[in-house]
Motif scaffolding. Structure first.
Motif, PDB file in Angstrom:
ATOM      1  N   HIS A 375       0.900  -1.349  -0.283  1.00 19.42           N
ATOM      2  CA  HIS A 375       0.305  -0.272  -0.002  1.00 19.42           C
ATOM      3  C   HIS A 375       0.630   1.731   0.219  1.00 19.42           C
ATOM      4  O   HIS A 375       0.813   2.351  -0.678  1.00 19.42           O
ATOM      5  CB  HIS A 375      -1.003   0.233   1.537  1.00 19.42           C
ATOM      6  CG  HIS A 375      -2.249  -0.519   1.019  1.00 19.42           C
ATOM      7  ND1 HIS A 375      -3.325  -0.399   0.517  1.00 19.42           N
ATOM      8  CD2 HIS A 375      -2.408  -2.118   1.429  1.00 19.42           C
ATOM      9  CE1 HIS A 375      -4.316  -2.046   0.254  1.00 19.42           C
ATOM     10  NE2 HIS A 375      -3.493  -2.853   0.700  1.00 19.42           N
ATOM     11  N   HIS A 376       1.813   0.381   0.702  1.00 17.22           N
ATOM     12  CA  HIS A 376       3.020   2.333   0.041  1.00 17.22           C
ATOM     13  C   HIS A 376       3.349   2.525  -1.250  1.00 17.22           C
ATOM     14  O   HIS A 376       3.087   3.781  -1.134  1.00 17.22           O
ATOM     15  CB  HIS A 376       4.353   2.049   1.334  1.00 17.22           C
ATOM     16  CG  HIS A 376       4.310   1.492   2.842  1.00 17.22           C
ATOM     17  ND1 HIS A 376       3.504   2.781   2.840  1.00 17.22           N
ATOM     18  CD2 HIS A 376       4.956   1.844   3.922  1.00 17.22           C
ATOM     19  CE1 HIS A 376       3.043   2.183   4.658  1.00 17.22           C
ATOM     20  NE2 HIS A 376       4.170   1.809   4.555  1.00 17.22           N
ATOM     21  N   VAL A 377       3.431   1.113  -1.657  1.00 13.76           N
ATOM     22  CA  VAL A 377       3.874   1.551  -3.185  1.00 13.76           C
ATOM     23  C   VAL A 377       2.789   1.696  -3.840  1.00 13.76           C
ATOM     24  O   VAL A 377       3.212   2.586  -5.185  1.00 13.76           O
ATOM     25  CB  VAL A 377       4.028  -0.106  -3.652  1.00 13.76           C
ATOM     26  CG1 VAL A 377       4.112   0.461  -4.888  1.00 13.76           C
ATOM     27  CG2 VAL A 377       5.519  -0.011  -3.006  1.00 13.76           C
ATOM     28  N   ILE A 378       0.870   1.425  -3.684  1.00 13.03           N
ATOM     29  CA  ILE A 378       0.280   2.279  -4.096  1.00 13.03           C
ATOM     30  C   ILE A 378      -0.154   3.718  -4.228  1.00 13.03           C
ATOM     31  O   ILE A 378      -0.319   4.591  -5.170  1.00 13.03           O
ATOM     32  CB  ILE A 378      -1.416   1.571  -3.805  1.00 13.03           C
ATOM     33  CG1 ILE A 378      -1.278  -0.262  -4.589  1.00 13.03           C
ATOM     34  CG2 ILE A 378      -2.184   1.716  -4.528  1.00 13.03           C
ATOM     35  CD1 ILE A 378      -1.824  -0.823  -3.421  1.00 13.03           C
ATOM     36  N   ASN A 379       0.117   3.930  -2.945  1.00 10.30           N
ATOM     37  CA  ASN A 379       0.053   5.483  -2.469  1.00 10.30           C
ATOM     38  C   ASN A 379       1.482   5.848  -3.088  1.00 10.30           C
ATOM     39  O   ASN A 379       0.836   7.225  -3.983  1.00 10.30           O
ATOM     40  CB  ASN A 379       0.204   5.561  -0.939  1.00 10.30           C
ATOM     41  CG  ASN A 379      -0.460   5.682   0.021  1.00 10.30           C
ATOM     42  OD1 ASN A 379      -1.805   5.143  -0.533  1.00 10.30           O
ATOM     43  ND2 ASN A 379      -0.386   5.340   1.123  1.00 10.30           N
ATOM     44  N   GLU A 380       2.389   5.595  -3.541  1.00 13.48           N
ATOM     45  CA  GLU A 380       3.110   6.769  -4.032  1.00 13.48           C
ATOM     46  C   GLU A 380       3.554   6.483  -5.671  1.00 13.48           C
ATOM     47  O   GLU A 380       3.497   8.262  -6.277  1.00 13.48           O
ATOM     48  CB  GLU A 380       4.908   6.141  -4.105  1.00 13.48           C
ATOM     49  CG  GLU A 380       5.970   6.470  -4.203  1.00 13.48           C
ATOM     50  CD  GLU A 380       6.262   7.920  -3.759  1.00 13.48           C
ATOM     51  OE1 GLU A 380       7.294   8.255  -3.566  1.00 13.48           O
ATOM     52  OE2 GLU A 380       4.824   8.625  -2.872  1.00 13.48           O
ATOM     53  N   ALA A 381       2.446   6.034  -5.960  1.00 11.32           N
ATOM     54  CA  ALA A 381       2.007   5.392  -7.813  1.00 11.32           C
ATOM     55  C   ALA A 381       1.181   6.194  -7.430  1.00 11.32           C
ATOM     56  O   ALA A 381       1.061   6.949  -8.688  1.00 11.32           O
ATOM     57  CB  ALA A 381       2.105   4.519  -7.918  1.00 11.32           C
ATOM     58  N   LEU A 382       0.096   6.828  -6.754  1.00  7.15           N
ATOM     59  CA  LEU A 382      -0.756   7.999  -6.905  1.00  7.15           C
ATOM     60  C   LEU A 382      -0.005   8.563  -6.866  1.00  7.15           C
ATOM     61  O   LEU A 382      -1.309  10.143  -7.308  1.00  7.15           O
ATOM     62  CB  LEU A 382      -1.756   7.139  -5.772  1.00  7.15           C
ATOM     63  CG  LEU A 382      -2.652   6.229  -5.898  1.00  7.15           C
ATOM     64  CD1 LEU A 382      -3.216   5.497  -4.626  1.00  7.15           C
ATOM     65  CD2 LEU A 382      -4.571   6.447  -6.901  1.00  7.15           C
ATOM     66  N   ARG A 383       0.441   9.098  -5.995  1.00  3.46           N
ATOM     67  CA  ARG A 383       0.852  10.462  -6.325  1.00  3.46           C
ATOM     68  C   ARG A 383       2.052  10.952  -6.798  1.00  3.46           C
ATOM     69  O   ARG A 383       1.591  11.883  -7.776  1.00  3.46           O
ATOM     70  CB  ARG A 383       1.881  10.115  -4.756  1.00  3.46           C
ATOM     71  CG  ARG A 383       2.884  11.735  -4.413  1.00  3.46           C
ATOM     72  CD  ARG A 383       4.063  12.619  -3.109  1.00  3.46           C
ATOM     73  NE  ARG A 383       4.636  11.430  -3.724  1.00  3.46           N
ATOM     74  CZ  ARG A 383       5.812  12.011  -5.013  1.00  3.46           C
ATOM     75  NH1 ARG A 383       5.528  13.494  -4.610  1.00  3.46           N
ATOM     76  NH2 ARG A 383       7.004  11.175  -5.597  1.00  3.46           N
ATOM     77  N   MET A 384       2.507   9.848  -7.671  1.00  4.17           N
ATOM     78  CA  MET A 384       2.948  10.481  -9.020  1.00  4.17           C
ATOM     79  C   MET A 384       2.505  10.415  -9.771  1.00  4.17           C
ATOM     80  O   MET A 384       2.714  11.330 -10.808  1.00  4.17           O
ATOM     81  CB  MET A 384       4.441   9.442  -8.979  1.00  4.17           C
ATOM     82  CG  MET A 384       5.957   9.823  -8.182  1.00  4.17           C
ATOM     83  SD  MET A 384       7.189   8.972  -8.102  1.00  4.17           S
ATOM     84  CE  MET A 384       8.217   9.852  -9.694  1.00  4.17           C
ATOM     85  N   ALA A 385       1.113   9.621  -9.844  1.00  5.54           N
ATOM     86  CA  ALA A 385       1.239   9.140 -11.278  1.00  5.54           C
ATOM     87  C   ALA A 385      -1.013  10.887 -11.616  1.00  5.54           C
ATOM     88  O   ALA A 385      -0.392  11.251 -12.485  1.00  5.54           O
ATOM     89  CB  ALA A 385       0.253   7.938 -11.514  1.00  5.54           C
ATOM     90  N   PHE A 432      10.778   8.003  -7.218  1.00  2.00           N
ATOM     91  CA  PHE A 432       9.615   7.197  -6.166  1.00  2.00           C
ATOM     92  C   PHE A 432       9.885   6.213  -5.177  1.00  2.00           C
ATOM     93  O   PHE A 432      10.980   6.058  -5.375  1.00  2.00           O
ATOM     94  CB  PHE A 432       9.485   6.234  -7.352  1.00  2.00           C
ATOM     95  CG  PHE A 432       8.292   4.954  -7.103  1.00  2.00           C
ATOM     96  CD1 PHE A 432       6.969   5.610  -7.176  1.00  2.00           C
ATOM     97  CD2 PHE A 432       9.068   3.613  -6.609  1.00  2.00           C
ATOM     98  CE1 PHE A 432       6.028   4.317  -6.916  1.00  2.00           C
ATOM     99  CE2 PHE A 432       8.090   3.157  -6.305  1.00  2.00           C
ATOM    100  CZ  PHE A 432       6.617   3.072  -6.775  1.00  2.00           C
ATOM    101  N   ASN A 433       9.997   6.494  -4.198  1.00  2.00           N
ATOM    102  CA  ASN A 433      10.543   6.186  -3.028  1.00  2.00           C
ATOM    103  C   ASN A 433       8.768   5.759  -1.404  1.00  2.00           C
ATOM    104  O   ASN A 433       7.919   6.479  -1.402  1.00  2.00           O
ATOM    105  CB  ASN A 433      11.205   7.680  -2.312  1.00  2.00           C
ATOM    106  CG  ASN A 433      11.213   6.690  -0.771  1.00  2.00           C
ATOM    107  OD1 ASN A 433      11.324   6.031  -0.363  1.00  2.00           O
ATOM    108  ND2 ASN A 433      11.477   7.959  -0.355  1.00  2.00           N
ATOM    109  N   PRO A 434       8.536   4.731  -1.925  1.00  2.29           N
ATOM    110  CA  PRO A 434       7.405   3.808  -1.098  1.00  2.29           C
ATOM    111  C   PRO A 434       7.551   3.733   0.027  1.00  2.29           C
ATOM    112  O   PRO A 434       6.417   4.482   1.163  1.00  2.29           O
ATOM    113  CB  PRO A 434       7.723   2.310  -1.124  1.00  2.29           C
ATOM    114  CG  PRO A 434       7.957   2.414  -3.084  1.00  2.29           C
ATOM    115  CD  PRO A 434       8.949   3.473  -2.846  1.00  2.29           C
ATOM    116  N   GLY A 435       8.964   4.228   1.038  1.00  2.00           N
ATOM    117  CA  GLY A 435       9.096   4.382   2.308  1.00  2.00           C
ATOM    118  C   GLY A 435       9.040   5.312   2.632  1.00  2.00           C
ATOM    119  O   GLY A 435       8.767   5.581   4.317  1.00  2.00           O
ATOM    120  N   ARG A 436       8.676   6.480   2.016  1.00  2.00           N
ATOM    121  CA  ARG A 436       8.153   7.748   2.561  1.00  2.00           C
ATOM    122  C   ARG A 436       6.591   8.057   3.141  1.00  2.00           C
ATOM    123  O   ARG A 436       6.529   8.723   4.085  1.00  2.00           O
ATOM    124  CB  ARG A 436       8.184   8.599   2.065  1.00  2.00           C
ATOM    125  CG  ARG A 436       6.726   9.013   0.492  1.00  2.00           C
ATOM    126  CD  ARG A 436       6.630  10.004  -0.078  1.00  2.00           C
ATOM    127  NE  ARG A 436       8.475   9.955  -1.685  1.00  2.00           N
ATOM    128  CZ  ARG A 436       8.813  10.586  -1.818  1.00  2.00           C
ATOM    129  NH1 ARG A 436       8.877  11.466  -0.920  1.00  2.00           N
ATOM    130  NH2 ARG A 436       9.563  10.994  -2.439  1.00  2.00           N
TER     131      ARG A 436
END
Length: 507
Positions: A375-385, A432-436
């Motif tokens: 879900h961190h990956v999904i959030n980061e993808a949503l933020r950047m996309a 792209f940094n899901p860790g954030r």
């Protein structure tokens, strides 16, 4: 002199009136000066076209928010400009955006291209009781545990069936394939929603089968194969292509072609809707048209004309056509470019898969929701996309927010992408940094699904779709991607549709 003093009375009256007028005028001037200081600064650019050309040029670049960044640096986080035929105030401030999304002082107000193509009956622009009712009908069906379980099972079935075919295809174009996955998933989700609305939830049985646009239209309107379906598909694609364009309706322009296509779409849908209207009688719900007609009959407060039903049907096709498939595609792109994030994602998902396989248990909604890094990956993808890069509103009265004054009748663009790429909100925003996301989500600074009363009712199911897709992709397959790049205008997409070659892996 005393007896003749009354001759001075008019002078005193006139003098007093002049003094009060002067005081009033000075006060008004000071108020106007204070008002002008609070109104967002900026430039409206060229006559008629405003700053649209610069906006579009930046949209085609690798950093589309550059248009907003330049003006934010010049005029502040809220500024005025002229885009797509409309003079507007643009907000790149998270708190101002939140106020715009939640305040009753703003109503939908989209660019002329969007407003004309969707029409006056668009649910996107609906207000009041009608909007609340339709929003509730669409969004309320996922509240029960049985609904969540059924939807998760259906999504999983469709994803697995699609992915199993990828290794044999050689070169896979992720953007096209994910669109097929989402169309297939939404077919039975729509069916469940419409049965749930009519109170038949306990009788729902999913019958999974593989679909694309034709079956989606079958579910929505009961339309089978034939010339009408072929015509509708062609016209719908032409219609969607003009949602963001210059508001010029000269023959041959993008807007003109899309408006003509919209007429074709509306004629086809209206013909179906009119055929299903049976003198205002309640009917057994077999597709979306039946459900909406019944809703109109049973709830007179929100009676729906056939034109509104047709608009709702057209708009229901859009998410499966672009938003979620594109998010899946971009997630693959971002992970391909960040192998360490991909490896961490695979480890988390393999742990869950081994647990489920060893226990011989099916996946549940809760299982997918427990995948924190996913879900961190999904959030980061949503933020950047930034599939939805902002929303358009109009002030119905003077509204002051955070020291800025938005005058009555001004249009406002609340820019989500500017907030998502603001380095004050997200350090190294283009990385792209899901860790954030380990520190949590700040609601006002993360708005991929909008907010307020118009928060996307499908956000949970969209997240679940992406999560299930990523889980089974990374635990069953590896891939090698060809070089590709993201195009952000007029809609977000991959230039080459994200070509990859897929191979099975063992776990």
């Amino acid at each position: 002199m005393r007896e003749g003093g009354w001759f001075l009375a008019p002078i005193w009256v006139i003098g007093g009136a002049a003094w009060w007028w002067w005081r009033w005028r000075k006060g008004r001037e000071k108020e106007e000066e204070r008002r002008e200081k609070k109104i967002p600064k900026g430039s409206k650019g060229w006559p008629l076209i405003g700053e649209t050309l610069d906006f579009i040029a930046c949209g085609f670049s690798s950093r589309p928010v550059r248009f907003m960044d330049r003006r934010r640096d010049l005029y502040g986080k809220v500024f005025q400009t002229h885009l797509l035929g409309k003079a507007i105030a643009v907000s790149t401030d998270a708190e101002v955006n939140r106020a715009v999304l939640t305040s009753d002082g703003f109503v939908p107000s989209y660019p002329r291209s969007v407003a004309e193509l969707l029409g006056k009956d668009s649910i996107l622009q609906a207000e009041g009781a009608l909007h609340r009712r339709v929003h509730g009908v669409i969004g309320g069906f996922l509240k029960s545990a049985s609904a969540k379980a059924a939807v998760a099972a259906e999504l999983e079935h469709c994803v697995l069936k699609s992915l199993s075919q990828w290794p044999q295809k050689g070169l896979v174009f992720v953007q096209d394939e994910t669109k097929e996955v989402c169309m297939s998933c939404r077919k039975n989700i729509y069916l469940f929603m419409f049965w749930a609305i009519t109170g038949a939830e306990s009788d729902v049985t999913f019958v999974p089968f593989w679909i694309t646009f034709p079956v989606l239209v079958k579910v929505l309107m009961g339309m089978g194969p034939g010339e009408d379906l072929d015509y509708l598909k062609d016209q719908f694609q032409e219609f969607v292509a003009g949602l963001i364009c210059l508001p010029i309706k000269l023959p041959g322009t993008r807007l003109s072609r899309s408006l003509k296509a919209k007429e074709g779409v509306q004629r086809t849908i209206n013909k179906i809707v009119q055929a299903k209207v049976q003198d205002g009688q309640y009917v057994m719900a077999r597709d979306v048209v039946d459900v909406l007609i019944n809703e109109s009959i049973t709830n007179k407060l929100t009676e729906m004309p056939t034109s509104l039903i047709s608009s709702i049907l057209a708009e229901l096709m859009l998410p499966g056509e672009h938003s979620v498939p594109m998010m899946m595609t971009l997630a693959v792109k971002y992970l391909t470019d960040k192998p360490l994030a991909l490896e961490k994602l695979r480890e988390e998902n393999l742990t869950l898969r081994r647990k489920k396989v060893n226990a011989g248990e099916p996946y549940t909604w809760s299982d997918y929701m427990s995948l924190n890094f996913t879900h961190h990956v999904i959030n980061e993808a949503l933020r950047m996309a930034n599939i939805v890069n902002g929303v358009w509103r109009k002030a119905i009265k003077d509204i002051e927010i955070k020291g800025y004054l938005i005058p009555k009748d001004w249009s406002v663009l609340a820019s989500f992408s500017s907030v998502h790429f603001d380095e004050q909100n997200y350090p190294d925003p283009y990385e792209f940094n899901p860790g954030r996301w380990e520190k949590g989500v700040c609601g006002s600074k993360f708005t991929p699904f909008g907010g307020g009363q118009r928060l996307c009712p499908g956000q949970d199911i969209s997240r679940l779709e992406i999560c299930i897709f990523l889980h089974h992709l990374v635990t069953r397959y590896s891939w090698v991607a060809e070089e590709d790049e993201i195009v952000s205008f007029p809609i977000v997409k991959m230039k080459k549709k994200m070509p990859i070659r897929v191979s099975p892996i063992s776990f």
